[in-house]
Structure formats: C-alpha cells, structure tokens
Scaffold this active site. Sequence first.
Site, short mmCIF file in Angstrom:
data_model
loop_
_atom_site.label_atom_id
_atom_site.label_comp_id
_atom_site.label_asym_id
_atom_site.label_seq_id
_atom_site.Cartn_x
_atom_site.Cartn_y
_atom_site.Cartn_z
N SER A 12 0.76 -1.12 0.11
CA SER A 12 -0.12 0.02 -0.06
C SER A 12 0.84 1.32 0.01
CB SER A 12 -0.71 -0.14 1.25
OG SER A 12 0.01 0.14 2.64
N TYR A 43 -4.16 0.90 3.81
CA TYR A 43 -5.22 -0.07 3.25
C TYR A 43 -5.98 -0.42 4.61
CZ TYR A 43 -3.95 -0.42 -1.51
OH TYR A 43 -3.43 -0.31 -2.70
N GLY A 44 -5.14 -0.38 5.65
CA GLY A 44 -5.41 -1.14 6.98
C GLY A 44 -6.96 -1.02 7.24
N ASN A 75 0.69 -7.26 4.56
CA ASN A 75 -0.20 -8.24 5.33
C ASN A 75 -1.81 -7.96 5.08
OD1 ASN A 75 1.71 -9.75 7.24
ND2 ASN A 75 2.51 -7.92 7.11
N THR A 76 -2.17 -6.73 4.96
CA THR A 76 -3.51 -6.26 4.75
C THR A 76 -3.94 -6.78 3.60
OG1 THR A 76 -3.05 -4.26 6.12
CG2 THR A 76 -5.19 -4.28 5.03
N THR A 194 3.93 -4.89 7.35
CA THR A 194 5.48 -4.59 6.69
C THR A 194 6.08 -3.11 7.05
OG1 THR A 194 4.57 -4.08 4.70
CG2 THR A 194 5.31 -6.61 5.16
N HIS A 195 5.09 -2.22 7.63
CA HIS A 195 5.56 -1.21 7.78
C HIS A 195 6.38 -1.02 9.24
CE1 HIS A 195 2.64 0.61 5.01
NE2 HIS A 195 3.32 1.69 5.27
N1 DGL Z 1 2.24 -2.54 5.28
C1 DGL Z 1 0.91 -3.09 5.23
C2 DGL Z 1 0.69 -4.14 5.93
O1 DGL Z 1 1.60 -4.75 6.01
C3 DGL Z 1 -0.37 -2.15 5.68
C4 DGL Z 1 -0.19 -0.65 5.64
C5 DGL Z 1 -1.64 0.02 5.57
O2 DGL Z 1 -2.53 -0.02 6.40
O3 DGL Z 1 -1.67 0.41 4.41
O4 DGL Z 1 -0.34 -4.65 6.37
#
Ligand code: DGL
Length: 274
Positions: A12, A43-44, A75-76, A194-195
Amino acid sequence: MQTKKPIGVFDSGYGGLTILKELQLALPMHDFIYLGDNARAPYGPRSYETVYQYTLEAVDWLFDKGCDLVILACNTASAKALRTIQQKDLASRGSHKRVLGVIRPTTEVLGQYSTSKEVGIVGTKGTVESESYPTEIAKFFPEVKVFQQACPMWVPIIENRVYDTQGAQFFVEQDLNALFAKSGAIDTLLLGCTHYPLLIDTIESLVPKGVKVLTQGSIVAASLVDYLKRHPGLDAGITKQSDCVFYTTDATADFDAHAADFLGYSVHSLPATL
Ligand code: DGL
C-alpha cells in the site's frame, strides 16, 4: 535489448520496502519492480471490497509491466485480497501468472520461535479482523495460542515519518500494553505489518523482558528462495541483472525522500497510475 521480466513487489505504501530489502539480499541477481500505492495508503482501515479492488489493480499493473510473479508485501492485502485473486482472477490472467503473500510463509515457521507456545501479533485493523493469522497458525502449530492487537495509529506514524516522537512512543506503548494484558506468557511478538520494522527500536524498548520481536522480511525471503527452487520454470523466466525499479502512485519526490529510511540506500522512483 532483453525485455525485463522482474519479480513484482507490491505494498500500500512504503512497508513492502522492508520485504524488498531482504528479497534483494537473498536473490541478488533477480530483477525487481516495486509498486507503492502511496496515494491510497493506508489500506488497514479499508473494507474487503476496497482492499481487494485496489490490490487487483496493482497486480494487473505489475503483470502489464512484465511480471509473472507478484509478491503482496503487505499483510493487509495478503489477508483481504490474496485468496480471491488466486482463486478467481489468476486463471483469466494466464496460467503462468503467480501471486504470493506474506502471511502463509510467516505462519509456516512462527511456532518454531516460541517456547511458551503463546505468540503475540500486532497488525493493522484489517489484518487482525480477518483472523488470517490465527487461522493459518492453527494449521501448522495447533498447540500455539495467538493473541492479536490492532494498532491503527502505527502506519500513519510511519507514513508521516514521526517515528522518534513522544506521540509515536505513546501509541506504541498503549497498544503493546493492551496486547500483553491479554497474556503474560507471550514470548514472541510478530510485527504482522510490513511497515512496523521502522518502529522496532521503540517496540523492543517497550516489550516485557525476554520477548523476542520478529520481523517478516528474512522469513519471506527464505520462503521465496525455496519456492523458486521448487518452480524452476518460473525462476528461469525472471530476468537477472540485479535491477530494481520503483514506482509510486503519489509524489515521487516524497517517495524518494522516505524510501531511504526503509532501504538504507537512495532511489529515484517513477510515477504510476493504477
Ligand atoms: N504494510 C501493510 C501491511 O503489512 C499495511 C499498511 C496499510 O495500512 O496500508 O499490512
């Protein structure tokens, strides 16, 4: 000139760079193309339908760029879109196209890290509410108890580059306290977004003593190396000139300024329209 056939890596926003970094270390010759949908991150908090639609647009964009293999380094997106894309959309894109996520490779090994057999997972609201982690972990490690905590403020803190502030410390502490109040026996904490590795110093300073904090990058990279060994035809089709091109759906100057925090080297991204 040889047409590039890179591995596509999608997130994202910036988070997937923590995965890409490890993929490049594990597969130094392979070409990669990174796409961050920064214009629509995070995206969360978004619905299944929206995350699915955005992720499918990104996957199709990467297919159009020559990728036969796309890694959802988010992950989302892995929790909310991967299965539908694999089951419903891939067949019409060509039988050689593959999309992989980050949750399955992580859950295949996660139980090995825990002695107490109680693990904590922090992630976005979308990842936690999908129940993907407890469901997948139960398949590989039925004896492991999983405690989850959604941390909706962490991605905005990271996307806005305010990791080292009192505000960041406040929200990280609040969410970790809520997680560890659910069980005092958690000995392993997975950063299931992943953030989050960008906050690892703050997280490690706040978890109870003895708790191992795990990030996914090296786990996903080892799993991909193994997958490519088991799929030599797919691997042979990927071009290998150690090339990596970065695209963002938002301002390239912002992406370039921020990406270095994740990668440890500077990049010059290109604009993408999904
Ligand atoms: N980096 C994304 C993850 O691993 C999500 C970040 C987001 O909320 O966009 O879930």
